[in-house]
Write a protein that holds these residues in place. Sequence first.
Motif, mmCIF file in Angstrom:
data_model
loop_
_atom_site.group_PDB
_atom_site.id
_atom_site.type_symbol
_atom_site.label_atom_id
_atom_site.label_comp_id
_atom_site.label_asym_id
_atom_site.label_seq_id
_atom_site.Cartn_x
_atom_site.Cartn_y
_atom_site.Cartn_z
ATOM 1 N N ASP A 318 0.822 -1.213 0.000
ATOM 2 C CA ASP A 318 0.000 0.000 0.000
ATOM 3 C C ASP A 318 0.849 1.253 0.000
ATOM 4 N N ASP A 321 5.355 3.325 -4.204
ATOM 5 C CA ASP A 321 5.217 4.501 -5.069
ATOM 6 C C ASP A 321 4.292 4.158 -6.231
ATOM 7 N N PRO A 322 3.171 4.872 -6.383
ATOM 8 C CA PRO A 322 2.229 4.531 -7.463
ATOM 9 C C PRO A 322 2.739 4.892 -8.849
ATOM 10 N N ARG A 439 -7.908 2.090 -3.473
ATOM 11 C CA ARG A 439 -6.452 2.245 -3.334
ATOM 12 C C ARG A 439 -5.940 3.365 -4.243
ATOM 13 N N THR A 440 -6.385 3.410 -5.477
ATOM 14 C CA THR A 440 -5.931 4.442 -6.409
ATOM 15 C C THR A 440 -6.360 5.828 -5.956
ATOM 16 N N HIS A 442 -7.114 6.831 -2.905
ATOM 17 C CA HIS A 442 -6.395 7.223 -1.688
ATOM 18 C C HIS A 442 -4.962 7.637 -2.000
ATOM 19 N N GLN A 443 -4.326 6.997 -2.995
ATOM 20 C CA GLN A 443 -2.955 7.370 -3.346
ATOM 21 C C GLN A 443 -2.877 8.769 -3.946
ATOM 22 N N THR A 444 -3.962 9.253 -4.493
ATOM 23 C CA THR A 444 -3.980 10.623 -5.005
ATOM 24 C C THR A 444 -4.428 11.620 -3.941
#
Length: 478
Positions: A318, A321-322, A439-440, A442-444
């Motif tokens: 989690d 690094d995206p 997940r995507t 939240h990463q932004t």
Amino acid sequence: MTGPTRPTGPLHRLRTLPLRSRLALLVATAVAVAVAVAAVACWLLTRTQLESELDNSLRNTSAGQSAVQDALSNCGAPTSPENRTGFAYVQVVLSDGSRCVSPFSEPVKVQPQDVAVATGTLHQSLHNSVTDSGAKVRVFTKATPYPRPGTQVAVTVSRPLAEIDASLNRLALLLTAVAGVGVLGAGVAGLWVARSGLRPVDGLTRAVEHVARTEDLAIRIPVEGEDEIARLSRSFNSMTAALASSRDRQSQLIADAGHELRTPLTSLRTNIELLARSEETGRAIPPDDRKALMASVKAQMTELAALIGDLQELSRPDAADPGPLQVVALHNVVENALERARLRGPDLTISAELSPWYVRAEPAALERALVNVLDNAVKFSPSGGSVEVSLSPSGELTVRDHGPGIPADELPYVFERFWRSPSARALPGSGLGLSIVARTVHQTGGEIALRQAAGGGTVAAIRIPGAPTPPPETPGTG
């Protein structure tokens, strides 16, 4: 050719000692230095005090005209050692540097300061000298009138420095003994401090060794106090708890993946076995059945490929690094996702009202997340139904369908991996889509939520930080 020389200095040897020994040695050294400094300071202060008292005693010792007369009358006569019993040594120094010693005094060597007082250059003088026998004395010299009118001489009053030297020697021995006892006590105290202070570290070491040996992440270290050791223990407990949770999630992911893979693999194997048996036995499968069988195989392979792709996406940590974030035109990404959604739901009416909104995200991951959200809306919408998509000027994206909706008691679980509503288990899917979406988002730095829509259906609301215009330094993409 010789190898590199290994350091062998005292500092290197100290670093090779165990931590407990180093701590005990450092404590003992610090206390020993402190005791030594205190002992030297005490000795110096005592010597200064004794010398000051001796000087005051010499100043207060009177040598009047009678003493001067006795010395002058005894001038040139030797003084036997058995008669030298005076409290202080008294002698008269003439201007030519000669001396006249009192009958009961030890002869003291005349110094230039004594002559200067006798000639009137100095009024008085306080200095050290030695007797003719070599004993050190403290001398106070003062001018006094000579019995002849109009002339003066210097009278010196001396006392042996052995009086204070003996006291200082005894004090030095006493301080040395006290310092030795202090150093021994410091060594014992250092060992006790090291043992007591490092006891929690020993417990932490045993816990780490136990984890390394058994991989038992359930172990916890008792935490006492608020010091650095307690913080280290809390950090270790948090680390093992996080590792245990990560391992549990990994095990659960593997178990869930195995369960999800088993159904399409079993169906795929059954269909392939039917095709193989048909070839082996020579019994042809009716064309319609064979066509349906091949369509089923193709659908199952597609489902397996999608499931494997989802598992690869979720296999990343989690915190990983995206990828490089870019300024993305969210309204354009939504348009691209809508085109794919219309192909998957040709019998649905999909309307959209999109206001410009620019966010910072990974374009490919963001588009995949929006496609998953729209796929869910298409999948749960009835035939001939509609899906409304809206991107407000404030940046909130909503996707509303008119399907059966999600019961309120199931809403808290919709973003869990492999979770599927009982009413949706017959539909295609792995239960990973919304997990990837969450997940995507939240990463932004954004938020996503599902809620029941008024009149039936579900509303998916996504909010990602951004602005209605792209930053001037980085033009929007898409």
